[in-house]
Design an enzyme around this catalytic site. Structure first.
Site, PDB file in Angstrom:
ATOM      1  N   ARG A  48       0.971  -1.235  -0.066  1.00  0.00           N
ATOM      2  CA  ARG A  48       0.190  -0.006   0.140  1.00  0.00           C
ATOM      3  C   ARG A  48       0.838   1.360   0.036  1.00  0.00           C
ATOM      4  O   ARG A  48       0.445   2.226  -0.718  1.00  0.00           O
ATOM      5  CB  ARG A  48      -1.069  -0.250   1.166  1.00  0.00           C
ATOM      6  CG  ARG A  48      -2.084  -0.795   0.894  1.00  0.00           C
ATOM      7  CD  ARG A  48      -3.417  -0.832   1.886  1.00  0.00           C
ATOM      8  NE  ARG A  48      -3.828   0.603   1.738  1.00  0.00           N
ATOM      9  CZ  ARG A  48      -4.464   1.122   2.613  1.00  0.00           C
ATOM     10  NH1 ARG A  48      -4.692   0.803   3.710  1.00  0.00           N
ATOM     11  NH2 ARG A  48      -5.269   2.567   2.074  1.00  0.00           N
TER      12      ARG A  48
ATOM     13  N   HIS B 171      -7.426   8.743  11.572  1.00  0.00           N
ATOM     14  CA  HIS B 171      -6.808   7.375  11.314  1.00  0.00           C
ATOM     15  C   HIS B 171      -5.350   7.110  11.043  1.00  0.00           C
ATOM     16  O   HIS B 171      -4.935   6.013  10.695  1.00  0.00           O
ATOM     17  CB  HIS B 171      -7.667   6.519  10.378  1.00  0.00           C
ATOM     18  CG  HIS B 171      -9.223   6.681  10.556  1.00  0.00           C
ATOM     19  ND1 HIS B 171     -10.027   5.931   9.638  1.00  0.00           N
ATOM     20  CD2 HIS B 171      -9.694   6.426  11.792  1.00  0.00           C
ATOM     21  CE1 HIS B 171     -11.349   5.896  10.375  1.00  0.00           C
ATOM     22  NE2 HIS B 171     -11.084   6.269  11.569  1.00  0.00           N
TER      23      HIS B 171
ATOM     24  N   CYS C 298      12.932  -1.629  16.105  1.00  0.00           N
ATOM     25  CA  CYS C 298      13.743  -0.448  16.538  1.00  0.00           C
ATOM     26  C   CYS C 298      15.144  -0.539  16.720  1.00  0.00           C
ATOM     27  O   CYS C 298      15.680  -1.220  17.184  1.00  0.00           O
ATOM     28  CB  CYS C 298      12.836  -0.263  17.913  1.00  0.00           C
ATOM     29  SG  CYS C 298      13.528   1.387  18.664  1.00  0.00           S
TER      30      CYS C 298
HETATM   31  P1  OAD Z   1     -15.421   3.331   2.058  1.00  0.00           P
HETATM   32  O1  OAD Z   1     -14.578   2.715   0.920  1.00  0.00           O
HETATM   33  O2  OAD Z   1     -16.306   2.680   2.952  1.00  0.00           O
HETATM   34  O3  OAD Z   1     -16.427   4.469   1.197  1.00  0.00           O
HETATM   35  C1  OAD Z   1     -15.865   5.282   0.176  1.00  0.00           C
HETATM   36  C2  OAD Z   1     -16.787   6.279  -0.375  1.00  0.00           C
HETATM   37  O4  OAD Z   1     -16.299   7.084  -1.383  1.00  0.00           O
HETATM   38  C3  OAD Z   1     -18.167   5.571  -0.937  1.00  0.00           C
HETATM   39  O5  OAD Z   1     -19.361   5.827  -0.250  1.00  0.00           O
HETATM   40  C4  OAD Z   1     -18.125   5.816  -2.349  1.00  0.00           C
HETATM   41  O6  OAD Z   1     -19.422   5.840  -2.913  1.00  0.00           O
HETATM   42  C5  OAD Z   1     -17.292   6.898  -2.271  1.00  0.00           C
HETATM   43  N1  OAD Z   1     -16.833   7.402  -3.565  1.00  0.00           N
HETATM   44  C6  OAD Z   1     -16.124   6.621  -4.539  1.00  0.00           C
HETATM   45  N2  OAD Z   1     -15.479   7.303  -5.466  1.00  0.00           N
HETATM   46  C7  OAD Z   1     -15.720   8.685  -5.142  1.00  0.00           C
HETATM   47  C8  OAD Z   1     -15.463   9.946  -5.790  1.00  0.00           C
HETATM   48  N3  OAD Z   1     -14.703   9.964  -6.950  1.00  0.00           N
HETATM   49  N4  OAD Z   1     -16.015  11.091  -5.330  1.00  0.00           N
HETATM   50  C9  OAD Z   1     -16.628  10.926  -4.025  1.00  0.00           C
HETATM   51  N5  OAD Z   1     -16.785  10.009  -3.559  1.00  0.00           N
HETATM   52  C10 OAD Z   1     -16.504   8.811  -3.899  1.00  0.00           C
HETATM   53  O7  OAD Z   1     -14.335   4.337   2.696  1.00  0.00           O
HETATM   54  P2  OAD Z   1     -14.225   5.240   3.938  1.00  0.00           P
HETATM   55  O8  OAD Z   1     -15.600   5.707   4.094  1.00  0.00           O
HETATM   56  O9  OAD Z   1     -13.249   5.976   3.966  1.00  0.00           O
HETATM   57  O10 OAD Z   1     -10.678   2.912   8.460  1.00  0.00           O
HETATM   58  O11 OAD Z   1     -14.100   4.198   5.033  1.00  0.00           O
HETATM   59  C11 OAD Z   1     -14.059   4.460   6.427  1.00  0.00           C
HETATM   60  C12 OAD Z   1     -12.825   3.896   7.146  1.00  0.00           C
HETATM   61  O12 OAD Z   1     -13.030   2.504   7.024  1.00  0.00           O
HETATM   62  C13 OAD Z   1     -11.333   4.075   6.606  1.00  0.00           C
HETATM   63  O13 OAD Z   1     -10.847   5.081   7.130  1.00  0.00           O
HETATM   64  C14 OAD Z   1     -10.721   2.836   7.258  1.00  0.00           C
HETATM   65  C15 OAD Z   1     -11.824   1.931   6.674  1.00  0.00           C
HETATM   66  O14 OAD Z   1     -11.813   0.607   7.282  1.00  0.00           O
HETATM   67  C16 OAD Z   1      -9.576   2.402   9.308  1.00  0.00           C
HETATM   68  O15 OAD Z   1      -8.589   1.958   8.710  1.00  0.00           O
HETATM   69  C17 OAD Z   1      -9.772   2.492  10.640  1.00  0.00           C
END
Ligand code: OAD
Length: 253
Positions: A71, A120, A149
């Site tokens: 990543r 995060h 470390c």
């Molecule tokens: P998700 O993968 O859950 O959601 C991504 C969102 O972005 C979806 O609602 C899509 O519809 C939207 N999307 C896709 N392309 C887009 C674009 N071009 N413009 C705008 N929106 C778009 O990702 P997160 O909500 O960020 O946590 O996930 C939340 C957390 O879950 C992350 O921070 C991570 C994950 O597990 C940790 O790692 C603790």
């Protein structure tokens, strides 16, 4: 297609004291960083419980590091997109602007945003589990296997400085994010599915405290029914359009 940006939003923005943006993986999708939950999302191929939690790391740190190195490589090779740059421009347009992100990819900072609350963590940072010493990617003691470390007498396992499932959010960032949400006159939820708590509670905190709540996403989410305005589309198109409209209004008005 970019939806029309209503005049009411631009008026609210130009008279707002505090504007808060809350972003998720969707803002980086147009840069080529996979989201978590789409059909091509990260969690469609890997199970979070196998990779993104401390007990998985303690059981198999090699595997977790292999995944994070992959990543890190993707993220190092992509670039911020027009949505990230528009958010950096917002900071210059609104003195009371706060950017809260769930993203760990550092693309907001690379696009020029300075006042960022990273809920995060950040994949470009790492730290020693034993003594807490911080390590940038460039300081990691080895390029393969599990880095340890290098402080005298420590040799603890180094882990990425990201929040894993079951872990607390960084306290200072979280407190500041709650304050910025409660203080917002206009609050934007951008590119997030809004299902990972506690972060997902921020838009609702903002609304309860009187903010005008806007969502930008190509798909409706569980937040959509609570928002004042849903702008359906890509953040890389809608955010720059909003910046342009605010600039025009400032010149004309
Ligand atoms: P998700 O993968 O859950 O959601 C991504 C969102 O972005 C979806 O609602 C899509 O519809 C939207 N999307 C896709 N392309 C887009 C674009 N071009 N413009 C705008 N929106 C778009 O990702 P997160 O909500 O960020 O946590 O996930 C939340 C957390 O879950 C992350 O921070 C991570 C994950 O597990 C940790 O790692 C603790």
């Amino acid at each position: 297609m970019t939806p029309p940006i209503p005049d009411t939003l631009i008026s609210r923005l130009t008279s707002a004291g505090a504007v808060t943006f809350f972003t998720g993986a969707g803002v980086s999708a147009e840069s080529g960083v996979p989201t978590f939950r789409g059909t091509d999302g990260i969690w469609a191929k890997f199970k979070p419980e196998e990779l993104a939690n401390l007990s998985a790391f303690m059981k198999n740190p090699e595997l977790v590091w292999e995944w994070y190195r992959a990543r890190k490589t993707i993220i190092a090779t992509v670039r911020p997109n027009a949505g990230h740059f528009a958010l950096a421009a917002m900071e210059a347009l609104f003195p009371g602007c706060t950017l809260i992100t769930q993203n760990i990819d550092n693309l907001h900072r690379r696009a020029g945003s300075r006042h960022i609350l990273e809920l995060h963590g950040n994949i470009e940072r790492n730290y020693c589990l034993k003594c807490g010493a911080p390590y940038g990617d460039e300081d990691l003691p080895q390029t393969e296997g599990v880095p340890r470390c290098s402080r005298a007498g420590c040799a603890g396992l180094i882990r990425p400085d990201v929040v894993w499932f079951g872990e607390m959010l960084p306290e200072d960032e979280w407190d500041a994010a709650v304050r910025a949400s409660a203080a917002a006159d206009v609050f934007f939820s951008v590119g997030t599915s809004g299902i990972v708590y506690p972060a997902a509670s921020l838009p609702l905190t903002a609304k309860q405290q009187g903010a005008f709540l806007v969502e930008i996403n190509p798909e409706p989410t569980s937040l959509t029914r609570s928002v004042d305005l849903f702008l359906q589309g890509l953040s890389g198109e809608i955010l720059p359009a909003i910046v342009e409209r605010v600039k025009e209004k400032r010149i004309v008005g």
